[in-house]
Design a protein around this motif. Structure first.
Motif, short mmCIF file in Angstrom:
data_model
loop_
_atom_site.label_atom_id
_atom_site.label_comp_id
_atom_site.label_asym_id
_atom_site.label_seq_id
_atom_site.Cartn_x
_atom_site.Cartn_y
_atom_site.Cartn_z
N ILE A 219 -41.67 -11.41 -25.39
CA ILE A 219 -41.86 -9.31 -26.05
C ILE A 219 -43.19 -10.02 -26.01
N ASP A 220 -44.48 -11.00 -25.74
CA ASP A 220 -46.11 -11.02 -25.73
C ASP A 220 -46.10 -10.30 -24.05
N CYS A 221 -45.54 -10.95 -23.42
CA CYS A 221 -45.56 -10.70 -22.04
C CYS A 221 -44.77 -9.32 -21.32
N ASN A 222 -43.16 -10.36 -21.39
CA ASN A 222 -42.22 -9.63 -20.50
C ASN A 222 -41.59 -8.20 -20.17
N ILE A 223 -42.66 -7.57 -21.60
CA ILE A 223 -41.92 -6.07 -21.72
C ILE A 223 -43.19 -5.30 -20.82
N LEU A 224 -44.05 -5.70 -20.61
CA LEU A 224 -45.18 -5.26 -19.77
C LEU A 224 -44.83 -5.99 -18.30
N ASN A 225 -44.58 -6.94 -18.29
CA ASN A 225 -43.48 -6.97 -16.64
C ASN A 225 -42.23 -6.12 -16.32
N ARG A 226 -41.69 -5.65 -17.41
CA ARG A 226 -40.38 -5.19 -17.69
C ARG A 226 -41.01 -3.26 -16.72
N LEU A 227 -42.00 -2.98 -17.48
CA LEU A 227 -42.93 -1.95 -16.91
C LEU A 227 -43.46 -1.95 -15.75
N ALA A 228 -44.08 -3.04 -15.76
CA ALA A 228 -44.44 -3.21 -14.19
C ALA A 228 -43.33 -3.01 -12.92
N TYR A 229 -42.18 -3.62 -13.24
CA TYR A 229 -40.99 -3.73 -11.95
C TYR A 229 -41.06 -2.14 -11.86
N LYS A 230 -41.17 -1.30 -12.96
CA LYS A 230 -40.27 -0.01 -12.66
C LYS A 230 -41.58 0.70 -12.58
N MET A 231 -42.56 0.42 -12.25
CA MET A 231 -44.05 0.74 -12.05
C MET A 231 -44.22 0.45 -10.66
N LYS A 232 -43.56 -0.40 -9.66
CA LYS A 232 -44.09 -0.80 -8.82
C LYS A 232 -44.90 -2.09 -8.41
N ILE A 233 -45.61 -1.98 -10.14
CA ILE A 233 -46.46 -2.97 -10.19
C ILE A 233 -46.68 -4.24 -9.51
#
Length: 593
Positions: A219-233
């Motif tokens: 949770i610490d970083c991978n939810i952020l990662n998954r959102l970033a994948y969707k937003m092409k960051i």
């Protein structure tokens, strides 16, 4: 109750169950808190060095933002600072650190990040009143629908899966071998929903141009990662041995698919030298010598002498060895596992063992975490045909006494035992997937059929392929001088624990630092960023798009995992394999409790 509240209760229970362990853990916590607040000489020297080194590299007033995870792996911080500062300069961005705790709870760590140009720090679990309300409403709506492990795995908001991170964080935070739908799970779920809401709002309100994290799990970083994948960051994992750009889940481990192709693209001369080096290192390893390849291990099982006293029974039966994994630490780290977790896997094997007429044995990891033996005993029960043997037993002795098949999910035994002529059967996507010296089933049905007739699982092992894999895994994708003159030299001096948690690592870094190496690192990272490739490895920037087996997956972001290359059949995705098999496991064994 919060996650930390439950952890505090568990610690208090240990006062009565294991008083010496409670005291030992308490003293360690006090030492940790002192070290977090106190800035010692080595840390101060590193801070002073960073301030001079990175002055002017990031723009603290820029609109563009580069997020960097605040973590505790001290040796990796230098890699973070090199990457984020070079990236920030190219993108005219400011650097913002993030983490679970406020900066004043981690004074020394915050000072280090500030010296690496982190202009501010944010805490992702501190929600506004409106966000807290949304979190409670989402939790109340979602929680009743979660009744099986597969329900949790499939949990997603707006196409962003958070379920796997909920599942694995629950195992890690509470030292659980599998999922129980208890109050502790509820605390993890509510935390994850809050983190999702926080980062979803933040990414929409701010211009984030890149993210640097330590892992692509939890949770610490991978939810952020998954959102970033969707937003092409773009998401990056800087390390002192490599840099990976992640554009989807499990990009880090997708390189396993490309190993054979990348090796075949090398010149004959390089291939020959690589095989010679790998062969020599494997032989040293079998003699109990690490030689820097397995830097995270303290003791080698191969150091153990072959005893005259037998470990295995003398019989004509086929001898099968189960090599277990850590139950509590990210079972889905590579993606494409046939089971939800290692508990389900071992439970499945325990049922298979009851149906077969083999001699079954089980050996734990050489460094099992507390609670491992208890979990194994609870799974096997009183009358299991599986015999647990000492974890220190030499593999040489087991092979000498007739072990013919080894079962793992994705462990290093997948190349170690084939190098000694033993068949290995995996239970999902694994580092050896591009080669043909062990077995990987495409689904649970095939896995079960193989286990029921292991005498038919017998392929001729090409040692040359084992050596090719070893070189790709331990040398091609591990660049010793990427950040430091030699990361392995530092590890040899202070060990993995020292590299991660001891401020001695700063003294080692500063002692070896020189201007030429500094400029080489910057040049490598700049070329990597400009090349727009996935990995920075031994031969420079390289992309998975150059491998035919993963090209389709990269072009189709809706798929969760990369395709598995099979030598004996059509391509399919590891995600397809894992999801289908896990559903079969729940139906077959009722393991959703």
């Amino acid at each position: 109750m919060s996650v930390q509240g439950f952890k505090n209760i568990n610690n208090l229970k240990n006062l009565f169950v294991n008083p010496m362990g409670f005291i030992s853990k308490g003293l360690l916590k006090i030492k940790t808190l002192v070290n977090e607040f106190r800035i010692d000489g080595s840390t101060q020297a590193m801070i002073t060095h960073n301030r001079k080194l990175w002055k002017g590299w990031a723009n603290p007033k820029a609109d563009n933002i580069v997020l960097v995870e605040m973590h505790h792996s001290l040796g990796t911080l230098t890699a973070d600072f090199y990457f984020t500062n070079v990236f920030a300069r190219k993108k005219n961005a400011r650097i913002v650190s993030f983490g679970r705790f406020r900066w004043n709870r981690k004074r020394a760590l915050h000072a280090l990040y500030k010296s690496g140009n982190a202009a501010e720090h944010i805490t992702a679990h501190e929600l506004s009143a409106a966000q807290e309300k949304r979190c409670r409403e989402l939790f109340s709506r979602i929680r009743p629908s979660l009744k099986t492990k597969q329900d949790v795995f499939d949990l997603a908001f707006d196409g962003v899966n958070i379920g796997i991170d909920v599942f694995e964080t629950y195992l890690r935070e509470f030292n659980k071998p599998t999922l129980y739908f208890d109050a502790q799970f509820d605390s993890i779920l509510e935390w994850a929903i809050g983190v999702y809401i926080y980062w979803s709002d933040y990414l929409q309100a701010n211009k984030v141009v890149g993210i640097a994290v330590s892992h692509d799990c939890y949770i610490d970083c991978n939810i952020l990662n998954r959102l970033a994948y969707k937003m092409k960051i773009p998401v990056f994992i800087p390390w002192y041995f490599s840099i990976v750009r992640c554009s989807r889940p499990h990009t880090w481990s997708a390189r396993f698919l490309a190993y054979k192709r990348w090796f075949d693209q090398m010149t004959d001369e390089v291939q020959k030298a690589a095989v010679i080096k790998a062969k020599a290192q494997i032989e040293k390893r079998f003699q109990g010598k690490f030689e820097g390849d397995i830097w995270y291990m303290k003791v080698s099982a191969y150091q153990q002498p072959v005893s005259d006293k037998r470990v295995l029974r003398e019989s004509n039966k086929l001898k099968v060895l189960i090599c277990t994994h850590c139950f509590f630490d990210s079972p889905q780290y590579y993606g494409g596992m046939l089971f939800h977790d290692f508990h389900d896997w071992l439970s499945f094997l325990a049922r298979i063992a009851q149906k077969t007429d083999y001699d079954w044995y089980l050996k734990t990891h050489p460094h099992p975490r507390p609670g491992t033996d208890e979990v194994i005993r609870s799974i096997l029960g009183e009358n299991s045909p599986i015999t647990v043997i000492p974890s220190a037993t030499s593999p040489h002795q087991l092979v000498k006494e007739g072990v013919s098949h080894v079962l793992t999910v994705y462990g290093t035994v997948g190349h170690e035992y084939p190098a000694m002529g033993v068949q290995v059967v995996n239970a999902g996507y694994n580092p050896h997937i591009a080669f043909n010296f062990n077995w990987t089933p495409k689904n649970l049905k095939e896995y079960e059929s193989w286990l029921m007739d292991l005498s038919s699982i017998n392929k001729k092992i090409d040692l040359n392929e084992v050596y090719q894999f070893y070189f790709m895994y331990h040398y091609y994708s591990v660049v010793d001088d990427l950040i430091f003159p030699s990361a392995k030299a530092i590890l040899a001096k202070i060990g993995q624990a020292g590299m991660d948690t001891s401020t001695k690592v700063f003294s080692c870094i500063l002692q070896d630092w020189n201007k030429d190496q500094h400029q080489k690192v910057i040049d490598k990272i700049e070329r990597y960023i400009d090349a727009d490739k996935d990995f920075l490895y031994l031969k420079g920037p390289i992309s998975l798009k150059e491998n035919e087996f993963v090209k389709d997956a990269l072009c189709n972001p809706s798929r969760m995992d990369f395709p598995i290359r099979r030598n004996d059949g059509p391509h399919q995705t590891s995600g397809d394999i894992g999801r289908r098999a896990r559903g079969e496991v729940e139906a077959f064994n009722g393991l959703s409790a």
